[in-house]
Design an enzyme around this catalytic site. Sequence first.
Site, PDB file in Angstrom:
ATOM      1  N   ARG A   1      32.443  41.254  42.275  1.00 34.90           N
ATOM      2  CA  ARG A   1      32.305  40.671  40.937  1.00 34.90           C
ATOM      3  C   ARG A   1      31.468  41.561  40.012  1.00 34.90           C
ATOM      4  O   ARG A   1      31.593  41.481  38.797  1.00 34.90           O
ATOM      5  CB  ARG A   1      31.757  39.248  41.012  1.00 34.90           C
ATOM      6  CG  ARG A   1      30.305  39.133  41.357  1.00 34.90           C
ATOM      7  CD  ARG A   1      29.811  37.693  41.258  1.00 34.90           C
ATOM      8  NE  ARG A   1      30.320  36.855  42.328  1.00 34.90           N
ATOM      9  CZ  ARG A   1      31.092  35.787  42.145  1.00 34.90           C
ATOM     10  NH1 ARG A   1      31.436  35.418  40.940  1.00 34.90           N
ATOM     11  NH2 ARG A   1      31.495  35.063  43.175  1.00 34.90           N
TER      12      ARG A   1
ATOM     13  N   CYS B   1      49.236  18.048  34.424  1.00 39.23           N
ATOM     14  CA  CYS B   1      49.238  16.586  34.491  1.00 39.23           C
ATOM     15  C   CYS B   1      47.974  16.019  35.143  1.00 39.23           C
ATOM     16  O   CYS B   1      47.692  14.833  35.031  1.00 39.23           O
ATOM     17  CB  CYS B   1      50.447  16.129  35.297  1.00 39.23           C
ATOM     18  SG  CYS B   1      50.411  16.732  37.005  1.00 39.23           S
TER      19      CYS B   1
HETATM   20  C1  LIG Z   1      33.691  41.777  53.055  1.00 39.15           C
HETATM   21  C2  LIG Z   1      33.510  41.597  51.577  1.00 39.15           C
HETATM   22  N1  LIG Z   1      32.953  42.605  50.873  1.00 39.15           N
HETATM   23  C3  LIG Z   1      32.779  42.501  49.534  1.00 39.15           C
HETATM   24  C4  LIG Z   1      33.169  41.377  48.848  1.00 39.15           C
HETATM   25  C5  LIG Z   1      32.923  41.307  47.363  1.00 39.15           C
HETATM   26  O1  LIG Z   1      31.901  40.390  47.133  1.00 39.15           O
HETATM   27  P1  LIG Z   1      31.233  40.170  45.718  1.00 39.15           P
HETATM   28  O2  LIG Z   1      32.308  39.845  44.753  1.00 39.15           O
HETATM   29  O3  LIG Z   1      30.289  39.045  45.936  1.00 39.15           O
HETATM   30  O4  LIG Z   1      30.513  41.426  45.342  1.00 39.15           O
HETATM   31  C6  LIG Z   1      33.733  40.295  49.547  1.00 39.15           C
HETATM   32  C7  LIG Z   1      34.123  39.069  48.845  1.00 39.15           C
HETATM   33  O5  LIG Z   1      34.469  38.074  49.412  1.00 39.15           O
HETATM   34  C8  LIG Z   1      33.899  40.412  50.956  1.00 39.15           C
HETATM   35  O6  LIG Z   1      34.435  39.412  51.680  1.00 39.15           O
END
Ligand SMILES: Cc1ncc(COP(=O)(O)O)c(C=O)c1O
Length: 349
Positions: free
Chosen positions: A162, A233
């Site tokens: 993210r 809906c």
């Molecule tokens: C193994 C792994 N690495 C990285 C990420 C990315 O995580 P974030 O979006 O919290 O940085 C995820 C997200 O589920 C993940 O499962």
Amino acid sequence: MTSHIKYAMNQNVDLTTFDNELELYKIKSINPSCNLVIRIRCDAVETQCPLGIKYGCDPVTEAPVLLTLARDLDLSIVGVSFHVGSGCNEPVAFRRAIAAASDVFTFAEQLGFINMYLLNIGGGYPGNKDTCLDKIADIVNDALDEWFPASSGVTVMAEPGRYFAASAFTLATRIHSMKKRSTIDEHMMYFINDGVYGSFNSILYDHSIVVPKPLNDYPMGKTSPCSIWGPTCDGLDQVIDQVNLPRMKMGDWIIFEDMGAYTIPVASTFNGFPLPKVFAVANRGIWHKLKNLMPFSEDHFTTVPIVATIKMVRSESSDDDTWEENDVEYNTRHYPCLHMKNMFSVPEA
Ligand SMILES: Cc1ncc(COP(=O)(O)O)c(C=O)c1O
């Protein structure tokens, strides 16, 4: 899955993660020379999405057992990984996790794994416009200096999700209907063309809190209570249950920033509502720099301002609601000139 391990092997992938015995046996039978990273569990107390409930072994009680089994199976352990949880609100969790990883490194080396070179500190970093990485970065750097200094020779990697994606996308939605909630109060219900079955599934699955911003300036400054609803809906399809906004009208646009993470990839077309169209927006200078560097063509980008983009989408749509040109004014204060980190997704009007 077994087929995934086979596929990865055939693609010459020689590094993977595990956190339980069965995976070790599978790897032993399919790709015994694969290098392995043990995923340990170390949860932040406060996270948007906990991941430790599903993945990661306990570094104290389970990791030693798994490492011993790996040694008995003659497998190759090369590192440790963790993910403190997505949307981590407890930066010090990274310190705990790095300390725990250090203990696992020590145990593995004592067992005879002499190629321990990799520490994967996962994701969990915030990505919204009003967030900052500095606190986590300071804590991570201090912890690495303490337990994995440069002299250790350990390679440190991270998997930010993210952090890169969230602020890259702004979602533009449009009011297609509205009504008063009841005759006894002024609360307005606004119905927009995206909801929890679309981009806003992030409210349900990612526990995200979305912030509506009317695209227009409403000079009177008067606001009133309202709620915002998706188009399907389902009564569950509510985007915001209580917020104060200027009194808006049919066709007005509402903007939601920070909509890049865990939104469209999870969205469905339930009730026949299409997924938002995604436009990449860049000013001409950026576009000229990018176009020879990246696998993009002019078709992937629009170099016009956001409002022109909205108008373009509008003109392509078959919706015949009344549309006033002046409804949307490009406002550079809110939407500064755009670069790759500012993409714009627009649901069908
Ligand atoms: C193994 C792994 N690495 C990285 C990420 C990315 O995580 P974030 O979006 O919290 O940085 C995820 C997200 O589920 C993940 O499962």
